[in-house]
Every structure is written in C-alpha cells, then in structure tokens.
Design a protein around this motif. Structure first.
Motif, PDB file in Angstrom:
ATOM      1  N   GLY A  64      -9.863  -7.515  -8.751  1.00 60.85           N
ATOM      2  CA  GLY A  64     -10.693  -6.490  -8.125  1.00 60.85           C
ATOM      3  C   GLY A  64     -10.180  -5.115  -8.483  1.00 60.85           C
ATOM      4  O   GLY A  64      -9.465  -4.941  -9.473  1.00 60.85           O
ATOM      5  N   LEU A  65     -10.538  -4.136  -7.680  1.00 62.25           N
ATOM      6  CA  LEU A  65     -10.066  -2.767  -7.911  1.00 62.25           C
ATOM      7  C   LEU A  65      -9.689  -2.127  -6.582  1.00 62.25           C
ATOM      8  O   LEU A  65     -10.191  -2.495  -5.519  1.00 62.25           O
ATOM      9  N   VAL A  66      -8.782  -1.183  -6.650  1.00 58.51           N
ATOM     10  CA  VAL A  66      -8.344  -0.444  -5.468  1.00 58.51           C
ATOM     11  C   VAL A  66      -8.376   1.037  -5.796  1.00 58.51           C
ATOM     12  O   VAL A  66      -8.067   1.450  -6.925  1.00 58.51           O
ATOM     13  N   THR A  67      -8.777   1.839  -4.819  1.00 60.38           N
ATOM     14  CA  THR A  67      -8.848   3.286  -5.011  1.00 60.38           C
ATOM     15  C   THR A  67      -7.995   3.981  -3.968  1.00 60.38           C
ATOM     16  O   THR A  67      -7.603   3.384  -2.954  1.00 60.38           O
ATOM     17  N   LEU A  68      -7.730   5.254  -4.227  1.00 61.90           N
ATOM     18  CA  LEU A  68      -7.000   6.061  -3.255  1.00 61.90           C
ATOM     19  C   LEU A  68      -7.764   6.112  -1.931  1.00 61.90           C
ATOM     20  O   LEU A  68      -7.169   6.091  -0.854  1.00 61.90           O
ATOM     21  N   GLU A  69      -9.089   6.152  -2.018  1.00 64.21           N
ATOM     22  CA  GLU A  69      -9.909   6.192  -0.805  1.00 64.21           C
ATOM     23  C   GLU A  69      -9.727   4.932   0.027  1.00 64.21           C
ATOM     24  O   GLU A  69      -9.701   4.996   1.266  1.00 64.21           O
ATOM     25  N   ASP A  70      -9.572   3.770  -0.639  1.00 65.19           N
ATOM     26  CA  ASP A  70      -9.361   2.519   0.097  1.00 65.19           C
ATOM     27  C   ASP A  70      -8.097   2.593   0.950  1.00 65.19           C
ATOM     28  O   ASP A  70      -8.066   2.117   2.087  1.00 65.19           O
ATOM     29  N   LEU A  96       0.812  -1.220   0.000  1.00 63.27           N
ATOM     30  CA  LEU A  96       0.000   0.000   0.000  1.00 63.27           C
ATOM     31  C   LEU A  96       0.842   1.265   0.000  1.00 63.27           C
ATOM     32  O   LEU A  96       0.425   2.289  -0.551  1.00 63.27           O
ATOM     33  N   HIS A  97       2.013   1.200   0.603  1.00 64.70           N
ATOM     34  CA  HIS A  97       2.882   2.386   0.607  1.00 64.70           C
ATOM     35  C   HIS A  97       3.290   2.750  -0.816  1.00 64.70           C
ATOM     36  O   HIS A  97       3.214   3.918  -1.231  1.00 64.70           O
ATOM     37  N   ASP A  98       3.712   1.743  -1.597  1.00 67.15           N
ATOM     38  CA  ASP A  98       4.106   1.992  -2.989  1.00 67.15           C
ATOM     39  C   ASP A  98       2.910   2.406  -3.830  1.00 67.15           C
ATOM     40  O   ASP A  98       3.030   3.269  -4.714  1.00 67.15           O
ATOM     41  N   GLN A  99       1.747   1.777  -3.588  1.00 67.04           N
ATOM     42  CA  GLN A  99       0.564   2.117  -4.374  1.00 67.04           C
ATOM     43  C   GLN A  99       0.099   3.540  -4.073  1.00 67.04           C
ATOM     44  O   GLN A  99      -0.340   4.257  -4.981  1.00 67.04           O
ATOM     45  N   LEU A 100       0.190   3.964  -2.833  1.00 73.12           N
ATOM     46  CA  LEU A 100      -0.171   5.342  -2.482  1.00 73.12           C
ATOM     47  C   LEU A 100       0.725   6.325  -3.215  1.00 73.12           C
ATOM     48  O   LEU A 100       0.244   7.322  -3.788  1.00 73.12           O
ATOM     49  N   ASN A 101       2.034   6.057  -3.232  1.00 71.30           N
ATOM     50  CA  ASN A 101       2.956   6.937  -3.962  1.00 71.30           C
ATOM     51  C   ASN A 101       2.656   6.934  -5.457  1.00 71.30           C
ATOM     52  O   ASN A 101       2.758   7.975  -6.122  1.00 71.30           O
ATOM     53  N   ALA A 102       2.274   5.760  -5.994  1.00 71.66           N
ATOM     54  CA  ALA A 102       1.939   5.677  -7.421  1.00 71.66           C
ATOM     55  C   ALA A 102       0.681   6.481  -7.733  1.00 71.66           C
ATOM     56  O   ALA A 102       0.613   7.179  -8.756  1.00 71.66           O
ATOM     57  N   PHE A 103      -0.327   6.411  -6.864  1.00 73.36           N
ATOM     58  CA  PHE A 103      -1.540   7.218  -7.050  1.00 73.36           C
ATOM     59  C   PHE A 103      -1.192   8.706  -7.080  1.00 73.36           C
ATOM     60  O   PHE A 103      -1.681   9.464  -7.935  1.00 73.36           O
ATOM     61  N   LEU A 104      -0.362   9.137  -6.143  1.00 72.36           N
ATOM     62  CA  LEU A 104      -0.011  10.548  -6.064  1.00 72.36           C
ATOM     63  C   LEU A 104       0.814  10.977  -7.272  1.00 72.36           C
ATOM     64  O   LEU A 104       0.643  12.087  -7.789  1.00 72.36           O
ATOM     65  N   LYS A 105       1.716  10.113  -7.724  1.00 75.74           N
ATOM     66  CA  LYS A 105       2.571  10.452  -8.862  1.00 75.74           C
ATOM     67  C   LYS A 105       1.765  10.553 -10.152  1.00 75.74           C
ATOM     68  O   LYS A 105       1.972  11.476 -10.952  1.00 75.74           O
ATOM     69  N   ARG A 106       0.830   9.623 -10.364  1.00 75.33           N
ATOM     70  CA  ARG A 106       0.031   9.619 -11.588  1.00 75.33           C
ATOM     71  C   ARG A 106      -1.184  10.540 -11.510  1.00 75.33           C
ATOM     72  O   ARG A 106      -1.886  10.723 -12.495  1.00 75.33           O
ATOM     73  N   LYS A 107      -1.402  11.109 -10.282  1.00 70.71           N
ATOM     74  CA  LYS A 107      -2.600  11.948 -10.061  1.00 70.71           C
ATOM     75  C   LYS A 107      -3.860  11.174 -10.439  1.00 70.71           C
ATOM     76  O   LYS A 107      -4.760  11.670 -11.100  1.00 70.71           O
ATOM     77  N   SER A 108      -3.885   9.905 -10.025  1.00 65.69           N
ATOM     78  CA  SER A 108      -5.005   9.019 -10.306  1.00 65.69           C
ATOM     79  C   SER A 108      -5.554   8.471  -9.000  1.00 65.69           C
ATOM     80  O   SER A 108      -4.849   8.430  -7.983  1.00 65.69           O
ATOM     81  N   HIS A 109      -6.821   8.080  -9.008  1.00 67.36           N
ATOM     82  CA  HIS A 109      -7.469   7.583  -7.799  1.00 67.36           C
ATOM     83  C   HIS A 109      -7.958   6.151  -7.936  1.00 67.36           C
ATOM     84  O   HIS A 109      -8.568   5.630  -7.014  1.00 67.36           O
TER      85      HIS A 109
END
Length: 429
Positions: A316-322, A290-303
């Motif tokens: 499945g799917l994962v979101t920034l909110e998750d 989750l740490h890497d995925q959070l950084n990836a969300f922030l870098k790509r400006k995607s949720h």
C-alpha cells in the motif's frame, strides 16, 4: 518528679510531635509531588525545586530516612509520656499514656500534616526539600543498611524488587490524560489527539496505510494525454506510476510537476515524457513505526512513501497526512471525496465498511475494541470468529454485535454493527 521536670517532658513531647508531623507531611508531599512540575520550577530558577526533584529520584532512600526519623521521634515521645504518667499515676498510667499518645500522634502527627501536604504537595515539597536533603544525608548510612537487609529478606521469599517494572513515562502521561478526560478537564477530541501522539511509537505504517486495493495508480505505458486526463480527474496530488504490472512501480507523478511540465510545453500534452516528470518512488518496510516514519518524512521533506512487505511486494502507501490524522483526527480539504465508512441507520445500527480501521471506530464512537491482532473491522471479525464468515452471520465481541452484510470472495466488505446493551449481555451470560 518536680513540676519543672513535668513541663520539660511535656515540652519535649510537643517538639517530638512537631518533628513527627514534619516527617509525615514531607513523606506525603514528596510522594505526591509532580516530577514534571519540579523540573519546570527548577528551569525557572527555583533551586529548592531542583533539590526536591533530586530527592524524588532517590525515593527509596528518602522514604527510608523519613520513616526512620518518624518512628524514632514517635517512639521517643511515647516513652517520655509513659514514664511521666507512671511517675505521677503509677502502673495504671500506662493505659492512659497509650490512649493519649495514640490520639496526639494520629491527629497532630499523621492526619493533620498529611492532609495539609496532600492539599498542595508541590508547594510543600519545595518548602521542605532543603531540610530533607540534610535528613537523607544524616540518616543515609542507617537507611542503606536497612534497605540491604530488606532486599535480602524479600529475595528469600522470592520477591526481586530490582526486577519489578515501574510505570513508563508514556503510560504515566496516558493515565493522566485519561483521568483528566474522566474528570472533565479534557474534551474527547483533546484526549484523542494526545493519545494519538503517544501511540506513534507503538503503531506501524501497515496500521494506517492505504491498502493497495484502494490505491489509485497510473499506467506509464498509456498515452501521455490519457495519463494527464486521469491525473486531473483524481482527487490525489501524488499518483504512483506502474509499467508492465501493477507491482512494478517506476515513479510517482506529482500534480504540480505535471502542471509545470504542461506550462513549459505550452500545453502540448503529446510532447510530455511522463517518466521524466515523475519522481523516483520511495519504498519503506511495513514494520516501520509511525514515529520513525514521521521523522523520515520531515528529514526527506517528502509526504509520500510506498509500503512493502518482507518480500518486497507493495502492500500500500502511506502519506504524511495519514500520520498526522492519527494525532489530530480526520483531515479534509475542498478536494477530498468524503467517504465516511460509517453510516448510521434509522434502526440505530451502523453500516461499516470492512476496511474501516478499529482505531477510527474507537475514536469516532468512543468504543474500546482491541486493535492488537487486527487493524480493520473486517479483520477483527475474522480474527475473533476464527473463520471466514458467510453473509448474514452474526457475532458478538467486546459488547458489540457484528453482522456480515456483504462479502466478496473471502473479503468482508460491509458490516452492520450495533453496541449491545449491558442488560442483554448479562442475560446472555
């Protein structure tokens, strides 16, 4: 022995006891001092705090120097006292000298300075740091030799000091957070938020994702009007589009993009090209933490990302909110459909959906169910039972009774859960 000599010996013993008190208090202070606090004071401009922090980093050499100095002055003080008593009282004075020096060393060179130091270790450590730096330098060669000998001796008994693992910074912070909560310094919600932040590197996206069986998706082959109707009726902003089969996800439809396209088309739904509006899907491995995925969300400006296994199949799917909910707890807005997943019953039991995560149970009920081998309540029951249970079967694990209420094929959909009192557990054992 003249009176002057006795007074000189007494004065020397007092000085030696003061040095012993200094070494004892310094050892306690530097052992208990907070490295984080020293770093903070150093950043604020306190050079002595920086010295204290560097001494804490070489704790083994520091303790060796302090112990050497402390034993040196204690033995010297005891020798002087014994010789003075023998000259005055004779051979019987050895017992008196031993009793007196034991009392003086215990009270004034051990208990008193250590009690003082432990009451304010950071302040004490900062005050003595410049002197201790000189002590470590002076006694350095001796303590280094002693350390080499001690390590060699321990290895002879099969003890490898270098291979022993110290506590990690995360574990130290987690222990501090739990202690503060236990002592009342932190509320449960605050403890959970800090614990969730520390857990990000240990959890994978598969632990928090929405499973594919619970995903809302749109068929890209349906008419545009029908797709728009389904999108507007959904409580989600982003919806995957599939074509041919549900595994073949060809895009992600964003509600704002759909509204812009409708506005540009003056409300003509039939003229919309849904795939042209949709954004390309983003696939991430289920083993991403989750740490890497959070950084990836922030870098790509995607949720929003779709989770795939090692074979490329959508899990499945994962979101920034998750991910944020792992830190701050459940996030709800005015469009959320509130599904608790845990429903209290009049008899004191809880009806729990099989897909409720163990972490949510632990957070909400302040339980301590393990989540290493299973991530959901149903998964925990199957893992611990080592079987696919039937309806109405009951199991007790980790002080909690699970009763299977509903099952669809091999999937547990509903559990009745109740914490078992300690008296009943002890009676059963």
């Amino acid at each position: 022995m003249s009176a002057l000599q006795l007074w000189m010996i007494a004065g020397a013993i007092v000085v030696l006891l003061m040095l012993s008190a200094f070494f004892s208090g310094s050892e306690t202070a530097l052992t208990a001092a907070s490295r984080a606090r020293m770093h903070q004071l150093e950043k604020a401009g306190d050079k002595r705090a920086g010295t204290a922090g560097r001494l804490i980093e070489i704790r083994e050499r520091l303790i060796g120097a302090l112990l050497f100095g402390n034993n040196l002055v204690n033995i010297l003080a005891s020798s002087l006292a014994t010789s003075a008593f023998i000259m005055v009282l004779g051979d019987a004075a050895v017992a008196y000298a031993t009793l007196l020096m034991t009392f003086l060393v215990l009270v004034f060179a051990e208990v008193l300075p250590k009690t003082w130091a432990i009451s304010s270790p950071d302040r004490f450590a900062v005050a003595v740091a410049p002197i201790l730096r000189v002590v470590v330098i002076v006694f350095g060669p001796i303590t280094t030799g002693v350390q080499i000998f001690v390590r060699w001796l321990l290895r002879r008994f099969g003890i490898d000091v270098d291979a022993s693992l110290g506590i990690s910074p995360h574990e130290e912070i987690r222990g501090t957070v739990d202690l503060q909560h236990y002592q009342g310094g932190l509320h449960k919600a605050e403890r959970d938020r800090l614990g969730g932040l520390l857990d990000l590197g240990e959890l994978e996206v598969s632990d928090v994702m929405k499973h594919r069986t619970a995903m809302q998706m749109l068929n890209a082959d349906e008419p545009a009007a029908q797709i728009v109707e389904q999108a507007l009726a959904s409580s989600f902003t982003r919806l995957p589009l599939w074509r041919g089969e549900t595994e073949n996800i060809v895009g992600v439809l964003h509600a704002k993009d759909l509204l812009r396209a409708l506005h540009a088309a003056s409300g003509d739904v039939d003229s919309l090209d849904i795939l042209a509006i949709a954004r390309p899907p983003w696939f991430v491995p289920d083993t991403t933490n989750l740490h890497d995925q959070l950084n990836a969300f922030l870098k790509r400006k995607s949720h929003f990302a779709l989770v795939v296994d090692e074979y490329g199949e959508v899990m499945g799917l994962v979101t920034l909110e998750d991910i944020l909910e792992e830190i701050v707890g459940e996030i709800s807005d005015e469009h959320d459909i509130v599904v608790q997943g845990v429903r209290p019953q009049p008899d004191g039991t809880l009806l729990v959906d099989g897909g409720v995560s163990i972490r949510d149970l632990n957070r909400g009920l302040d339980w301590n169910l393990p989540d290493e081998e299973a991530t959901t309540a149903a998964g925990l029951v199957i893992h611990e039972a080592r079987m696919i249970p039937e309806e109405k079967q009951a199991f007790t694990f980790y002080g909690v009774r699970f009763v299977v209420e509903k099952k669809e094929r091999n999937r547990i959909t509903l559990l009745r859960v109740q914490q078992v009192p300690d008296e009943e557990l002890q009676a059963g054992s």
